[in-house]
Design an enzyme around this catalytic site. Structure first.
Site, PDB file in Angstrom:
ATOM      1  N   GLY A 128       0.857  -1.183   0.000  1.00  0.00           N
ATOM      2  CA  GLY A 128       0.000   0.000   0.000  1.00  0.00           C
ATOM      3  C   GLY A 128       0.888   1.226   0.000  1.00  0.00           C
ATOM      4  O   GLY A 128       1.071   1.910  -1.011  1.00  0.00           O
TER       5      GLY A 128
ATOM      6  N   CYS B 246      -9.760  21.170  18.304  1.00  0.00           N
ATOM      7  CA  CYS B 246      -9.685  21.385  19.758  1.00  0.00           C
ATOM      8  C   CYS B 246      -9.081  20.197  20.474  1.00  0.00           C
ATOM      9  O   CYS B 246      -9.765  19.483  21.225  1.00  0.00           O
ATOM     10  CB  CYS B 246     -11.081  21.676  20.284  1.00  0.00           C
ATOM     11  SG  CYS B 246     -11.727  23.147  19.535  1.00  0.00           S
TER      12      CYS B 246
ATOM     13  N   ARG C 260      -1.948  10.917  11.092  1.00  0.00           N
ATOM     14  CA  ARG C 260      -0.727  10.159  11.396  1.00  0.00           C
ATOM     15  C   ARG C 260       0.176  10.824  12.437  1.00  0.00           C
ATOM     16  O   ARG C 260       0.641  10.146  13.359  1.00  0.00           O
ATOM     17  CB  ARG C 260       0.062   9.844  10.119  1.00  0.00           C
ATOM     18  CG  ARG C 260      -0.736   9.057   9.081  1.00  0.00           C
ATOM     19  CD  ARG C 260       0.128   8.498   7.957  1.00  0.00           C
ATOM     20  NE  ARG C 260       0.952   7.401   8.407  1.00  0.00           N
ATOM     21  CZ  ARG C 260       2.223   7.475   8.678  1.00  0.00           C
ATOM     22  NH1 ARG C 260       2.864   8.616   8.499  1.00  0.00           N
ATOM     23  NH2 ARG C 260       2.877   6.432   9.119  1.00  0.00           N
TER      24      ARG C 260
HETATM   25  N1  LLP Z   1      -1.691  -6.342   3.997  1.00  0.00           N
HETATM   26  C1  LLP Z   1      -2.211  -6.366   5.252  1.00  0.00           C
HETATM   27  C2  LLP Z   1      -2.792  -7.598   5.762  1.00  0.00           C
HETATM   28  C3  LLP Z   1      -2.169  -5.209   6.044  1.00  0.00           C
HETATM   29  O1  LLP Z   1      -2.660  -5.241   7.286  1.00  0.00           O
HETATM   30  C4  LLP Z   1      -1.598  -4.016   5.530  1.00  0.00           C
HETATM   31  C5  LLP Z   1      -1.575  -2.790   6.328  1.00  0.00           C
HETATM   32  C6  LLP Z   1      -1.084  -4.042   4.218  1.00  0.00           C
HETATM   33  C7  LLP Z   1      -1.141  -5.220   3.491  1.00  0.00           C
HETATM   34  C8  LLP Z   1      -0.458  -2.836   3.575  1.00  0.00           C
HETATM   35  O2  LLP Z   1       0.691  -2.459   4.235  1.00  0.00           O
HETATM   36  P1  LLP Z   1       1.683  -1.327   3.661  1.00  0.00           P
HETATM   37  O3  LLP Z   1       2.312  -1.862   2.399  1.00  0.00           O
HETATM   38  O4  LLP Z   1       0.891  -0.133   3.395  1.00  0.00           O
HETATM   39  O5  LLP Z   1       2.672  -1.152   4.736  1.00  0.00           O
HETATM   40  N2  LLP Z   1      -2.375   3.568   9.297  1.00  0.00           N
HETATM   41  C9  LLP Z   1      -1.009   3.127   9.471  1.00  0.00           C
HETATM   42  C10 LLP Z   1      -0.702   1.888   8.669  1.00  0.00           C
HETATM   43  C11 LLP Z   1      -1.629   0.722   8.952  1.00  0.00           C
HETATM   44  C12 LLP Z   1      -1.291  -0.484   8.139  1.00  0.00           C
HETATM   45  C13 LLP Z   1      -2.317  -1.541   8.277  1.00  0.00           C
HETATM   46  N3  LLP Z   1      -2.118  -2.704   7.477  1.00  0.00           N
HETATM   47  C14 LLP Z   1      -0.066   4.274   9.134  1.00  0.00           C
HETATM   48  O6  LLP Z   1      -0.548   5.363   8.820  1.00  0.00           O
HETATM   49  O7  LLP Z   1       1.147   4.115   9.212  1.00  0.00           O
END
Ligand code: LLP
Length: 413
Positions: free
Chosen positions: A274, A340, A311
């Site tokens: 992602g 706030c 974040r």
């Molecule tokens: N696959 C699974 C099962 C996941 O739980 C996630 C992310 C991804 C793929 C994608 O991961 P990436 O390639 O984006 O690292 N809100 C947080 C990140 C939460 C990630 C949750 N799972 C932030 O802003 O850092």
């Protein structure tokens, strides 16, 4: 690096591809997210090339940014989509993603979501619960679907080097199944005649600081599926990190690939990136509303806040802040929003030029987990999203800024 081939200065003005950020802000207002489709596709292609030696398919993780324009352009480039809710499946289908290239993951899929996903004929379920299997079996049977592809998610009991909120592979986390439970399921496959146990899934965390825990986790997964020749697919999850600081070095996509290719060469490989696809393709433009001196500090109070980008408040995450127009004078400032909450700080103790009311600043590396985590807290209107076309030459509004009427849309009184 935080700047890249798409997001850069030209004669002191910030550009996203051939588009002036100032011009977008003047036409659309602020706060506004802007994404470079060119950079999104570049990141996608880089990942594809890095893993080209393997039989790989990339499922872009929609939770990072599920704007339809992004889903569409990745889907046109050949990506599938990793989803975690009925809503994300719906978005992927609306973006013309082939349902067979949709993976449905998540620790708490509801019955309704499972029925919907089977009805839509999606490609894979990543399963994290024995009871979930019982329900997938029942739903598949009821809907006369002969074989639903399942990848069991292993909790490999390794601790990823990342922020504790986004670490998922340690034993105490709610995610995945232990190796023992997976073995137990695979021994009783006959209980699930409408399920094809074809894969194993892993995701040990996001923004991984090194490759070691991933390598350990993959080794465990490979050892676990060795006795089951029908399991030919390893889904590696996401987690490839991106730099958020100007001077930060993170392990590259290529270095992850290099370490993993030898371990995975006998398998079909699915990836669920992602952040590494969208983070550095996006920015959030905000405008300084006030400058305030207090308690020996300078605050730039912007129209961007924790409601648009949570974040920094939630994870103490660092995002670089840069001016839309370079100017003189250095000042150490806090960039804060109007919400706030004392936690509503986008950045603390940053050196920025002296700025005035109406000047614009940009939050960098905001393409992932930005808009998708935005809220209407304080009855704020969620921001507009703009995309710059894949050739980098034109831009359009991909999602309009919310209106006051939008705030009341679902209220009955
Ligand atoms: N696959 C699974 C099962 C996941 O739980 C996630 C992310 C991804 C793929 C994608 O991961 P990436 O390639 O984006 O690292 N809100 C947080 C990140 C939460 C990630 C949750 N799972 C932030 O802003 O850092």
């Amino acid at each position: 690096m935080v700047f890249n081939s798409s997001i850069h200065y030209l004669n002191g003005d910030l550009y996203i591809d051939a588009i002036s950020v100032d011009e977008v802000a003047n036409q659309v207002g602020t706060p506004t997210y802007v994404y470079s489709l060119k950079r999104v596709l570049e990141n996608y292609n880089r990942l594809k090339t890095a893993f080209a030696q393997l039989d790989t398919h990339i499922h872009y993780s929609a939770k990072a940014n599920s704007n339809l324009a992004i889903l569409k352009s990745l889907s046109e480039a050949g990506a599938g989509v990793d989803t975690v809710s009925m809503g994300e499946i719906y978005r992927a289908i609306q973006a013309c993603v082939d349902p067979q290239h949709i993976v449905f993951a998540g620790v708490g899929k509801t019955r309704q979501e499972i029925d919907y996903a089977i009805q839509q004929d999606i490609g894979w379920f990543n399963v994290e619960n024995v009871l979930e299997l019982d329900y997938i079996q029942a739903s598949a049977k009821a809907q006369n679907v002969e074989a639903v592809n399942v990848a069991l998610r292993l909790n490999p009991q390794v601790t990823a080097n990342t922020h504790p909120y986004i670490s998922t592979g340690h034993g105490g986390a709610k995610f995945g199944l232990t190796a023992e439970v997976i073995e137990g399921i695979l021994e009783k496959q006959a209980k699930y005649p409408n399920i094809k146990f074809a894969g194993i899934h892993l995701h040990i965390g996001s923004q991984l600081g090194d490759k070691d825990a991933t390598i350990q986790a993959v080794e465990k997964a490979v050892a676990l599926i060795q006795p089951y020749p029908q399991i030919r697919t390893i889904n590696m999850g996401g987690g490839i990190p991106v730099p958020y600081h100007f001077d930060e070095e993170t392990p590259s996509i290529e270095s992850f690939a290099q370490s993993l290719v030898p371990l995975l060469k006998d398998y079909a490989v699915l990836l669920e990136p992602g952040r590494s696809i969208v983070a550095d393709a996006g920015i959030l433009i905000t405008e300084v509303q006030y400058v305030k001196q207090q308690a020996g500090q300078t605050f730039y109070i912007t129209d961007g806040s924790m409601a648009e980008l949570i974040r920094p408040s939630l994870y103490q995450a660092h995002h670089e802040i840069v001016p839309v127009k370079k100017s003189d004078g250095d000042l150490t400032v806090n960039i804060v929003g109007p919400v706030c909450e004392t936690a509503d700080v986008l950045a603390k103790d940053r050196v920025l030029p002296e700025m005035n009311v109406g000047d614009k600043v940009v939050v960098m590396t905001a393409g992932a987990y930005g808009m998708v985590m935005a809220s209407n807290y304080n009855a704020r209107l969620r921001p507009a999203e703009v995309v710059v076309s894949a050739d980098g030459e034109s831009w359009s509004v991909a999602r309009k800024r919310e209106t006051l009427e939008d705030l009341l849309r679902h209220e009955m009184h």
